[in-house]
Design a protein around this motif. Structure first.
Motif, PDB file in Angstrom:
ATOM      1  N   TYR A   1     -67.075 -19.968  32.441  1.00  0.00           N
ATOM      2  CA  TYR A   1     -66.868 -21.137  31.580  1.00  0.00           C
ATOM      3  C   TYR A   1     -67.460 -22.409  32.174  1.00  0.00           C
ATOM      4  CZ  TYR A   1     -62.101 -21.912  33.690  1.00  0.00           C
ATOM      5  OH  TYR A   1     -61.022 -22.114  34.513  1.00  0.00           O
ATOM      6  N   ALA A   2     -67.642 -22.462  33.482  1.00  0.00           N
ATOM      7  CA  ALA A   2     -68.376 -23.595  34.074  1.00  0.00           C
ATOM      8  C   ALA A   2     -69.849 -23.529  33.662  1.00  0.00           C
ATOM      9  CB  ALA A   2     -68.240 -23.591  35.591  1.00  0.00           C
ATOM     10  N   SER A   3     -70.390 -22.323  33.645  1.00  0.00           N
ATOM     11  CA  SER A   3     -71.782 -22.144  33.197  1.00  0.00           C
ATOM     12  C   SER A   3     -71.938 -22.510  31.725  1.00  0.00           C
ATOM     13  CB  SER A   3     -72.231 -20.694  33.410  1.00  0.00           C
ATOM     14  OG  SER A   3     -72.199 -20.379  34.784  1.00  0.00           O
ATOM     15  N   ILE A   4     -70.935 -22.188  30.928  1.00  0.00           N
ATOM     16  CA  ILE A   4     -70.967 -22.560  29.508  1.00  0.00           C
ATOM     17  C   ILE A   4     -70.959 -24.085  29.380  1.00  0.00           C
ATOM     18  CG2 ILE A   4     -69.607 -22.547  27.369  1.00  0.00           C
ATOM     19  CD1 ILE A   4     -68.914 -19.598  28.071  1.00  0.00           C
ATOM     20  N   ASN A   5     -70.168 -24.770  30.213  1.00  0.00           N
ATOM     21  CA  ASN A   5     -70.180 -26.242  30.210  1.00  0.00           C
ATOM     22  C   ASN A   5     -71.573 -26.769  30.567  1.00  0.00           C
ATOM     23  OD1 ASN A   5     -67.776 -27.364  29.327  1.00  0.00           O
ATOM     24  ND2 ASN A   5     -66.804 -27.268  31.322  1.00  0.00           N
ATOM     25  N   ALA A   6     -72.197 -26.161  31.566  1.00  0.00           N
ATOM     26  CA  ALA A   6     -73.546 -26.587  31.962  1.00  0.00           C
ATOM     27  C   ALA A   6     -74.530 -26.354  30.814  1.00  0.00           C
ATOM     28  CB  ALA A   6     -73.990 -25.836  33.212  1.00  0.00           C
ATOM     29  N   PHE A   7     -74.409 -25.218  30.163  1.00  0.00           N
ATOM     30  CA  PHE A   7     -75.283 -24.899  29.031  1.00  0.00           C
ATOM     31  C   PHE A   7     -75.049 -25.878  27.878  1.00  0.00           C
ATOM     32  CE2 PHE A   7     -76.474 -22.057  25.360  1.00  0.00           C
ATOM     33  CZ  PHE A   7     -77.833 -22.105  25.592  1.00  0.00           C
ATOM     34  N   THR A   8     -73.792 -26.257  27.665  1.00  0.00           N
ATOM     35  CA  THR A   8     -73.463 -27.248  26.631  1.00  0.00           C
ATOM     36  C   THR A   8     -74.195 -28.559  26.918  1.00  0.00           C
ATOM     37  OG1 THR A   8     -71.298 -26.249  26.233  1.00  0.00           O
ATOM     38  CG2 THR A   8     -71.581 -28.542  25.522  1.00  0.00           C
ATOM     39  N   ALA A   9     -74.180 -28.987  28.176  1.00  0.00           N
ATOM     40  CA  ALA A   9     -74.875 -30.227  28.556  1.00  0.00           C
ATOM     41  C   ALA A   9     -76.370 -30.113  28.250  1.00  0.00           C
ATOM     42  CB  ALA A   9     -74.645 -30.530  30.033  1.00  0.00           C
ATOM     43  N   VAL A  10     -76.962 -28.981  28.564  1.00  0.00           N
ATOM     44  CA  VAL A  10     -78.392 -28.763  28.291  1.00  0.00           C
ATOM     45  C   VAL A  10     -78.649 -28.807  26.781  1.00  0.00           C
ATOM     46  CG1 VAL A  10     -80.279 -27.066  28.427  1.00  0.00           C
ATOM     47  CG2 VAL A  10     -78.818 -27.481  30.428  1.00  0.00           C
ATOM     48  N   LEU A  11     -77.772 -28.159  26.008  1.00  0.00           N
ATOM     49  CA  LEU A  11     -77.921 -28.163  24.549  1.00  0.00           C
ATOM     50  C   LEU A  11     -77.843 -29.585  23.988  1.00  0.00           C
ATOM     51  CD1 LEU A  11     -75.726 -25.081  23.581  1.00  0.00           C
ATOM     52  CD2 LEU A  11     -78.207 -25.276  23.302  1.00  0.00           C
TER      53      LEU A  11
ATOM     54  N   SER B   1     -68.467 -25.072  23.263  1.00  0.00           N
ATOM     55  CA  SER B   1     -67.231 -25.777  23.602  1.00  0.00           C
ATOM     56  C   SER B   1     -66.010 -24.974  23.179  1.00  0.00           C
ATOM     57  CB  SER B   1     -67.202 -27.168  22.965  1.00  0.00           C
ATOM     58  OG  SER B   1     -68.179 -27.992  23.560  1.00  0.00           O
ATOM     59  N   VAL B   2     -66.082 -24.344  22.011  1.00  0.00           N
ATOM     60  CA  VAL B   2     -64.978 -23.488  21.545  1.00  0.00           C
ATOM     61  C   VAL B   2     -64.832 -22.273  22.464  1.00  0.00           C
ATOM     62  CG1 VAL B   2     -64.206 -21.971  19.665  1.00  0.00           C
ATOM     63  CG2 VAL B   2     -65.099 -24.263  19.141  1.00  0.00           C
ATOM     64  N   LEU B   3     -65.958 -21.667  22.817  1.00  0.00           N
ATOM     65  CA  LEU B   3     -65.942 -20.508  23.720  1.00  0.00           C
ATOM     66  C   LEU B   3     -65.364 -20.900  25.079  1.00  0.00           C
ATOM     67  CD1 LEU B   3     -66.734 -17.528  23.909  1.00  0.00           C
ATOM     68  CD2 LEU B   3     -69.012 -18.260  24.619  1.00  0.00           C
ATOM     69  N   PHE B   4     -65.786 -22.050  25.602  1.00  0.00           N
ATOM     70  CA  PHE B   4     -65.221 -22.559  26.855  1.00  0.00           C
ATOM     71  C   PHE B   4     -63.708 -22.664  26.743  1.00  0.00           C
ATOM     72  CE2 PHE B   4     -63.142 -26.256  28.580  1.00  0.00           C
ATOM     73  CZ  PHE B   4     -63.214 -26.002  29.943  1.00  0.00           C
ATOM     74  N   LEU B   5     -63.245 -23.284  25.688  1.00  0.00           N
ATOM     75  CA  LEU B   5     -61.822 -23.526  25.506  1.00  0.00           C
ATOM     76  C   LEU B   5     -61.031 -22.216  25.473  1.00  0.00           C
ATOM     77  CD1 LEU B   5     -59.890 -25.885  25.196  1.00  0.00           C
ATOM     78  CD2 LEU B   5     -60.217 -25.744  22.726  1.00  0.00           C
ATOM     79  N   LEU B   6     -61.543 -21.228  24.762  1.00  0.00           N
ATOM     80  CA  LEU B   6     -60.866 -19.929  24.688  1.00  0.00           C
ATOM     81  C   LEU B   6     -60.796 -19.258  26.062  1.00  0.00           C
ATOM     82  CD1 LEU B   6     -62.370 -18.596  21.333  1.00  0.00           C
ATOM     83  CD2 LEU B   6     -60.047 -19.491  21.721  1.00  0.00           C
ATOM     84  N   MET B   7     -61.894 -19.308  26.807  1.00  0.00           N
ATOM     85  CA  MET B   7     -61.906 -18.706  28.151  1.00  0.00           C
ATOM     86  C   MET B   7     -60.996 -19.468  29.107  1.00  0.00           C
ATOM     87  SD  MET B   7     -65.784 -17.653  28.926  1.00  0.00           S
ATOM     88  CE  MET B   7     -66.709 -16.616  27.843  1.00  0.00           C
TER      89      MET B   7
ATOM     90  N   VAL C   1     -53.678 -30.983  17.173  1.00  0.00           N
ATOM     91  CA  VAL C   1     -53.243 -29.613  17.446  1.00  0.00           C
ATOM     92  C   VAL C   1     -53.960 -29.007  18.652  1.00  0.00           C
ATOM     93  CG1 VAL C   1     -53.243 -27.249  16.519  1.00  0.00           C
ATOM     94  CG2 VAL C   1     -52.440 -29.156  15.102  1.00  0.00           C
ATOM     95  N   ILE C   2     -55.265 -29.212  18.780  1.00  0.00           N
ATOM     96  CA  ILE C   2     -56.013 -28.583  19.880  1.00  0.00           C
ATOM     97  C   ILE C   2     -55.478 -29.023  21.248  1.00  0.00           C
ATOM     98  CG2 ILE C   2     -58.270 -28.403  21.023  1.00  0.00           C
ATOM     99  CD1 ILE C   2     -59.524 -28.346  18.176  1.00  0.00           C
ATOM    100  N   PRO C   3     -55.367 -30.332  21.529  1.00  0.00           N
ATOM    101  CA  PRO C   3     -54.833 -30.710  22.848  1.00  0.00           C
ATOM    102  C   PRO C   3     -53.392 -30.263  23.073  1.00  0.00           C
ATOM    103  CG  PRO C   3     -55.908 -32.591  21.808  1.00  0.00           C
ATOM    104  CD  PRO C   3     -55.838 -31.511  20.784  1.00  0.00           C
ATOM    105  N   LEU C   4     -52.565 -30.309  22.031  1.00  0.00           N
ATOM    106  CA  LEU C   4     -51.174 -29.852  22.185  1.00  0.00           C
ATOM    107  C   LEU C   4     -51.113 -28.354  22.450  1.00  0.00           C
ATOM    108  CD1 LEU C   4     -49.282 -31.910  19.443  1.00  0.00           C
ATOM    109  CD2 LEU C   4     -49.269 -32.264  21.925  1.00  0.00           C
ATOM    110  N   ALA C   5     -51.921 -27.581  21.735  1.00  0.00           N
ATOM    111  CA  ALA C   5     -51.957 -26.131  21.946  1.00  0.00           C
ATOM    112  C   ALA C   5     -52.462 -25.794  23.344  1.00  0.00           C
ATOM    113  CB  ALA C   5     -52.831 -25.463  20.885  1.00  0.00           C
ATOM    114  N   VAL C   6     -53.509 -26.476  23.786  1.00  0.00           N
ATOM    115  CA  VAL C   6     -54.043 -26.230  25.133  1.00  0.00           C
ATOM    116  C   VAL C   6     -52.984 -26.572  26.182  1.00  0.00           C
ATOM    117  CG1 VAL C   6     -55.775 -26.935  26.841  1.00  0.00           C
ATOM    118  CG2 VAL C   6     -56.457 -26.485  24.480  1.00  0.00           C
TER     119      VAL C   6
END
Length: 181
Positions: free
Chosen positions: A52-62, A89-95, A22-27
């Protein structure tokens, strides 16, 4: 107890399967929806890509911090960092969806070899972002169910995939950012 875990695991596996489809189809579906073209009076959310790029960077750090935490034996911190990475990752996806529903897609303007590098990173990022969904969910559920050996086994595959998706997302942003209007 073992039977209960099996039924719990089956329930979670059904949820993971549904979410992984569902997630990839919805996106993909929402990516093609532009609210302005549908007649809605919305302002383009052009401020979102660097966020959202910064959130991706933060995800990598986490993710890296989570691996360090577990190697030091801090299971609670490891769990908290991975939970935070999932939330990022969810926040990134929503943004990401909100941006693409309100703004026109940006075309990469680079030429020559850099264009091929960009598209390789972009395509691998997109494909692996779909592939990583069930890996992340299965890894998380195995830990939640206390199946730590199974968790550790799949985490060795999940970590590099998820880290690549997070880092390549940042690279895609850095490479295309000069072409935002």
């Amino acid at each position: 107890m073992s039977k209960d875990l099996t039924s719990q695991e089956k329930k979670y596996n059904r949820i993971i399967t549904v979410l992984s489809i569902v997630i990839p189809l919805a996106v993909a579906a929402l990516f093609g929806v532009n609210l302005k073209r549908l007649g809605f009076d919305v302002e383009p959310l052009t401020f979102l890509p660097p966020i959202y790029a910064s959130i991706n960077a933060f995800t990598a750090v986490l993710l890296i911090a989570a691996v360090v935490a577990i190697k030091k034996g801090n299971q609670k911190l490891h769990e908290q960092l991975n939970s935070a990475a999932i939330m990022c990752s969810v926040l990134f996806l929503l943004m990401y969806i909100a941006y693409h529903m309100t703004s026109e897609s940006t075309t990469f303007g680079g030429e020559g070899m850099i264009k091929y590098v960009y598209y390789f990173i972009l395509i691998s990022h997109i494909l692996l972002s779909v592939v990583v969904i069930p890996f992340v969910l299965i890894t998380y559920v195995r830990a939640k169910l206390g199946k730590f050996l199974a968790h550790k086994k799949i985490a060795k595959k999940t970590f590099p995939l998820w880290l690549y998706v997070a880092v390549s997302g940042v690279l895609v942003y850095v490479m295309i950012s000069p072409y935002y209007s």
